[in-house]
Design an enzyme around this catalytic site. Sequence first.
Site, PDB file in Angstrom:
ATOM      1  N   LYS A  31       0.845  -1.206   0.000  1.00 26.30           N
ATOM      2  CA  LYS A  31       0.000   0.000   0.000  1.00 26.30           C
ATOM      3  C   LYS A  31       0.882   1.258   0.000  1.00 26.30           C
ATOM      4  O   LYS A  31       2.100   1.155   0.139  1.00 26.30           O
ATOM      5  CB  LYS A  31      -0.938   0.000   1.212  1.00 26.30           C
ATOM      6  CG  LYS A  31      -1.739  -1.275   1.389  1.00 26.30           C
ATOM      7  CD  LYS A  31      -2.861  -1.461   0.374  1.00 26.30           C
ATOM      8  CE  LYS A  31      -3.391  -2.869   0.485  1.00 26.30           C
ATOM      9  NZ  LYS A  31      -4.742  -3.103   0.056  1.00 26.30           N
TER      10      LYS A  31
HETATM   11  C1  LIG Z   1      -5.638  -4.176   0.716  1.00 27.25           C
HETATM   12  C2  LIG Z   1      -7.093  -3.941   0.682  1.00 27.25           C
HETATM   13  C3  LIG Z   1      -7.940  -4.317   1.739  1.00 27.25           C
HETATM   14  C4  LIG Z   1      -7.486  -5.183   2.880  1.00 27.25           C
HETATM   15  O1  LIG Z   1      -6.401  -4.738   3.581  1.00 27.25           O
HETATM   16  P1  LIG Z   1      -5.465  -5.817   4.327  1.00 27.25           P
HETATM   17  O2  LIG Z   1      -4.609  -4.957   5.197  1.00 27.25           O
HETATM   18  O3  LIG Z   1      -4.697  -6.542   3.285  1.00 27.25           O
HETATM   19  O4  LIG Z   1      -6.347  -6.716   5.112  1.00 27.25           O
HETATM   20  C5  LIG Z   1      -9.268  -3.970   1.682  1.00 27.25           C
HETATM   21  N1  LIG Z   1      -9.767  -3.305   0.627  1.00 27.25           N
HETATM   22  C6  LIG Z   1      -9.009  -2.941  -0.414  1.00 27.25           C
HETATM   23  C7  LIG Z   1      -9.622  -2.188  -1.540  1.00 27.25           C
HETATM   24  C8  LIG Z   1      -7.637  -3.258  -0.434  1.00 27.25           C
HETATM   25  O5  LIG Z   1      -6.892  -2.903  -1.483  1.00 27.25           O
END
Ligand SMILES: *Cc1c(COP(=O)(O)O)cnc(C)c1O
Length: 369
Positions: free
Chosen positions: A187
């Site tokens: 991210k």
């Molecule tokens: C990455 C992501 C999540 C989940 O996050 P995690 O930390 O991996 O559990 C939820 N929604 C979207 C759109 C994402 O890209």
Amino acid sequence: MAGPHSEFIPPARPIIGEAEIEAAVRVLRSGRVVQGPEVAAFEEEFSELVNGRHCVAVNSGTSALQLTLMALGFGPGDEVIVPSFSFAASANAVRLVGAEPVFVDIEPGSFCVDPEAVAAAVTPRTVAIMPVHLYGHPAAMDRIMAIAEQHNLAVVEDAAQAHGATLHGAPVGAFGTAGCFSFYPTKNMHALEGGMVTTADAELARTLRLLRNQGMEQRYANEIVGANMRMTDVAAAIGRVQLRQLPEWTEQRRANAKFLDSNITGMVVPPVADAAKHVYHQYTVRVRGDRDAAQARLTELGIGNAVYYPTPIHRLKPYLTEDGKPGPWELPETERAAAEVISLPVHPSLSQADLERIAEGANLAGGAR
Ligand SMILES: *Cc1c(COP(=O)(O)O)cnc(C)c1O
């Protein structure tokens, strides 16, 4: 032109620098490793990104979404409106609390939920709308909040890909009843794993704090049934280092996107809505020709690329009907996006030479057959 000696440009590159390593070691040596002072400091510092809202740290973005739906009391019999064009976590969080996702289509420009489709999907069972700020582009929150107010619905923003994105100058995570962020390594900022719920509602924040820790505020004075979704202090310390870098990384992502926007002609570059600040978690183009051929050509040229998401959530196995077919959803823009998109590297570690190779490669691949 990329020759055989050009290095592969990865589609994403999680950053774990010396500062992150030092922060982790400092916490490990301190002995206070779970939901301690680093977590508290991270919550306070993250709050600045969301107009001073309450922040509750948890162990993942998925936990943030799930815990928020639990805290709002949603469960069996309730419907939550979500886009199908997203990562499965968005709908999984709804199912994890026993509620049903109602899938709606996206706007072709922003790739985010279409407010008109949201309005049309409201039923007497609807309890919440979950817009996703996909690829770092803010959803049309002004219109979504108006629909929510009209029908008295909660709004849970999935801001997992959009740290720092804004609409009319207001940050994502500061519009809805709650905002949910992820700190997964790929991210825009990370904490190895981690998540954050942001809310203006102090009562909701308290419920979230109870739910993430077995229903306790005071140890062994359990008030409600809760889970263990605590963040570690190692994660928080890394998150704090990354948060300080976020503004610079975001500007780098935006500058990279600007270069690609003005140099890619062979594919359709991502439009940005009026008044939106895009933070380019992904730089996602549409291919008008043969996408498989375009991807193969990019890979051959050493340019990392990926399709997010090749299968809309409503076509994934857990969301099919009992006879193995997709539900009654009519999502033409979702299907079209799933068939056309490719994400190109846009991360802050790219050099000018990388960017030139990516643009040149995209122009070649755009015409690939
Ligand atoms: C990455 C992501 C999540 C989940 O996050 P995690 O930390 O991996 O559990 C939820 N929604 C979207 C759109 C994402 O890209």
